[in-house]
Enzyme design. Structure first.
Site, short mmCIF file in Angstrom:
data_model
loop_
_atom_site.label_atom_id
_atom_site.label_comp_id
_atom_site.label_asym_id
_atom_site.label_seq_id
_atom_site.Cartn_x
_atom_site.Cartn_y
_atom_site.Cartn_z
CD GLU A 76 -21.34 -8.98 -2.09
OE1 GLU A 76 -21.30 -7.78 -1.79
OE2 GLU A 76 -21.58 -9.89 -1.26
CE LYS A 131 -23.54 -5.54 0.01
NZ LYS A 131 -22.48 -6.51 0.38
CB CYS A 180 -24.52 -9.76 0.20
SG CYS A 180 -23.70 -10.80 1.45
CB SER A 229 1.06 -33.82 20.63
OG SER A 229 -0.33 -33.54 20.79
#
Length: 725
Positions: A44, A113, A174, A355
């Site tokens: 897309e 879309k 999608c 650390s």
């Protein structure tokens, strides 16, 4: 038999980098044609990159997209192959997210879309309009320069499919796959056999199976489903996790990688469309519904796509789906994201304040994994990864990385910034892990800088703060911890900018953050401490998942010291260690990391406020906690969540991996100034507690009365009053 060879792809596109994106599109088409494919599907919005966001509102973005498409159409790229190419299109005054279906140097159809993604990280309605007209195709007049270049004035625009001489093909974009009423069902009844889904789906832990099950479910009654996705970091917090696939009649026959350093990865399969027709023809309900279907508009294309029966042809067979475990997802997803960010930012490497604790060690292990992936991909012959690694690592005379530890030494600084409150154990663990990974490690004490700040404060105010264990107040205790934390942030950025100069290297280093999603949710971090960095690969990963990752990485990445780090209790080491006191994270927070993970999911994923969370946790924890205890825990969480919410406004950009991330920029949109007493909501919780306790007293009194008269109330199954909460 009607044989059809298909190609879909993972593409590593970069938002707004049209040169890069066009190059990858051309490469994928070339590879598809070389493989003999007659349909090529890309992801897309592949021309622009999916993550352009407000750049989509610029006319230049649309104009440049047409210019790139023109370059593809005037060449021989689309000769003999149907190409679906994603880009934004302006029709009138509306902007649409479109798939351009091209073949033989012509545009056959533009498919806008219809259902836009607009939740979570997605904001498509901000930039695009959803196409709502389903009954007919419109005539779209092409831009003049495109029209002249390809000798075509207009093209059908809208919802429909392309009817070839031997099959029918349609696009489903999608989000449309995940809507309640999906286009592919209606299209299948209209005779469409091949569905092309161009997607922009990002990685999220434990999410891939949902996506793949949707593809398989779309074709269980017959059909071929092609899926293409972006893969990589395109300029933001998301990692698009590829996994392009081809599905036939509910079974996956080809699957691409989920995590990769490749810019272009092609997924090819050969299918027999007669198998689709046969399955549909054997399903009575499909036949009946097809006979009374609503007609969908179509475009006739005077081409054949299928090959006739051929004894030498090989059909793709169903395959076992490849899923990564969550620990692998944490290693490979952020690792690939860090590589994309590094090679595209112009930086020469990363610097991490290490650390010796679980979080910073997780980040170090992910960088180590990144280095391993780079060396492995170079060994596999990826010239682009090799070129990027040579440039970033400043290799000369044709040399390139062949060992991950040697490569890490060139691009990764770690620094342990200790104080009088730091333990020998964490200092040693940091050094051992750095040696295992191969980083350039520094060990520095910042006590002198802390003392200078305190002396300056004493000069200004006449007072010198003390730690709580030495008789100081909570305010003094917190102030002293914050001084150490913020000094570390300033020193980290100073080292990142100047260490390359010290070692005669060009460029700069990016500072990595290492706060996890649970600390962000609770606000258990100092604003502008080492959680403030350039980027953070674990910012939306939970502490529980990170601990599992450390155990996995100790074995599978070869960093054995991570097992000891995982076993150590989490501590900030910002307060003095005494024989009767040692600072621990969970004690400081007043809640466990496991509880924080529960609060986070209920707050974000299940959208529960204080009262609803209290009710839910009474059911969940009712066997071990009283309603009053649950109420206190819920109040404690919301109090500190709201006190510290302002810290999320300056949260370091983090890799998105978890659906309960409190990231304030675009995912978890809430105010950052609260009435931290929550007077109305907490009063409602108190009322519910009183009501439950009153019911419990009445129940117990009734039970005693029942027993005294031989009624057997308990035996009759009244049960534990907590069980019904």
């Amino acid at each position: 038999m009607r044989l059809l060879k298909l190609a879909t792809c993972n593409l590593n596109q970069w938002a707004m980098d049209f040169n890069c994106n066009l190059k990858h599109i051309k490469e994928s088409i070339t590879e598809a044609k070389q493989a003999g494919a007659v349909i090529r599907l890309g992801p897309e919005l592949e021309v622009t990159g999916y993550g352009c966001e407000d750049h989509f509102l610029e006319l230049d973005t649309v104009t440049h997209s047409w210019e790139c498409l023109k370059e593809i159409l005037v060449g021989d790229w689309t000769d003999g192959i149907l190409c679906s190419i994603g880009m934004p299109v302006l029709k009138g005054s509306e902007r649409y997210n479109c798939q351009i279906l091209c073949m033989n140097r012509k545009i056959l159809m533009i498919r806008p879309k219809m259902w836009l993604a607009n939740d979570g990280n997605y904001r498509e309605l901000r930039w695009f309009t959803a196409w709502k007209q389903r009954d007919q195709l419109h005539d779209f007049v092409l831009p003049p320069d495109i029209s002249e270049a390809i000798s075509q004035k207009s093209v059908p625009f809208g919802y429909g499919f392309i009817q070839f001489q031997d099959t029918a093909v349609a696009a489903e974009v999608c989000e449309e796959l995940f809507t309640p009423v999906r286009p592919h069902d209606e299209l299948a009844l209209n005779g469409v056999e091949v569905f092309m889904n161009a997607s922009g789906s990002h990685h999220q832990l434990r999410k891939l199976d949902i996506r793949l099950e949707a593809f398989m479910g779309a074709t269980t009654r017959g059909g071929v489903y092609m899926y293409s996705n972006h893969q990589g970091c395109d300029g933001g917090r998301l990692y698009y996790d590829g996994c392009s696939a081809i599905v036939v009649n509910g079974e996956i026959i080809a699957q691409g990688s989920q995590f990769s350093l490749k810019d272009v990865e092609l997924v090819v399969a050969q299918v027999d469309l007669d198998a689709v027709a046969s399955l549909r023809g054997s399903t009575s309900s499909f036949q009946e519904q097809a006979s009374c279907k609503t007609s969908v508009p179509s475009v006739a294309a005077p081409y054949s796509l299928c090959q006739p029966f051929n004894l030498k042809a090989t059909l793709s067979s169903p395959m076992k789906i490849n899923y990564h475990c969550p620990e692998e997802e944490i290693a490979f997803g952020p690792g690939c994201w860090l590589w994309d960010y590094l090679r595209r930012s112009g930086a020469s490497g990363y610097l991490l304040p290490l650390s010796g604790g679980a979080d910073s060690s997780s980040v170090a292990a992910i960088v180590g994994c990144m280095c391993q992936l780079v060396v492995k991909e170079i060994a596999n012959g990826d010239e682009q990864v090799k070129a990027d690694a040579m440039r970033i690592g400043h290799y000369t005379d044709g040399q390139f990385p062949t060992d991950s530890k040697e490569f890490a030494k060139r691009i990764f600084y770690t620094v342990y910034m200790g104080t009088e409150n730091s333990s020998d154990a964490t200092r040693t663990r940091a050094k051992v892990l750095a040696d295992e990974i191969g980083s350039w490690h520094l060990n520095v004490s910042i006590d002198g800088v802390v003392s200078a700040f305190l002396s300056l404060f004493q000069t200004l105010t006449g007072k010198r703060p003390c730690y709580k264990v030495d008789g100081g107040s909570n305010i003094e205790n917190l102030g002293l911890q914050n001084i150490q934390a913020r000094i570390r942030m300033v020193l980290a950025f100073m080292l990142a900018s100047l260490l390359p100069w010290v070692h005669n290297k060009p460029g700069f280093y990016l500072v990595l953050g290492s706060s996890n999603v649970d600390e962000g949710l609770r606000g258990y971090l100092t604003k502008y401490d080492c959680s403030s960095a350039d980027i953070n690969p674990i910012g939306s990963i939970s502490k529980m998942d990170l601990r599992s990752f450390l155990k996995w990485a100790a074995k599978h990445l070869g960093y054995s010291s991570l097992a000891e780090i995982e076993a150590a209790p989490p501590t900030a080491e910002l307060e003095p260690i005494r024989s009767n006191y040692s600072q621990l994270d969970e004690v400081d927070m007043g809640m466990t990391y496991e509880e924080l993970s529960v609060y986070g999911r209920l707050r974000k994923i299940y959208r529960l406020g204080p009262v609803s969370m209290f009710k839910n946790l009474c059911f969940r924890w009712g066997s071990t906690l009283t309603p009053s205890e649950v109420a206190e825990k819920v109040k404690h969480f919301f109090k500190y969540y709201s006190i510290n919410r302002h810290k999320m406004t300056v949260l370091t950009p983090s890799y998105h991996a978890e659906s309960y991330s409190p990231e304030d920029n675009r995912f978890d949109l809430r105010q950052f100034l609260y009435n931290v007493r929550w007077p109305y909501q907490f009063r409602k919780i108190d009322e519910l507690v009183e009501e439950v306790n009153g019911d419990k007293v009445a129940f117990e009194e009734g039970s005693q009365e029942g027993k005294s008269v031989g009624m057997g109330v308990v035996a009759a199954g009244a049960g534990d009053p907590k069980a019904g909460l």
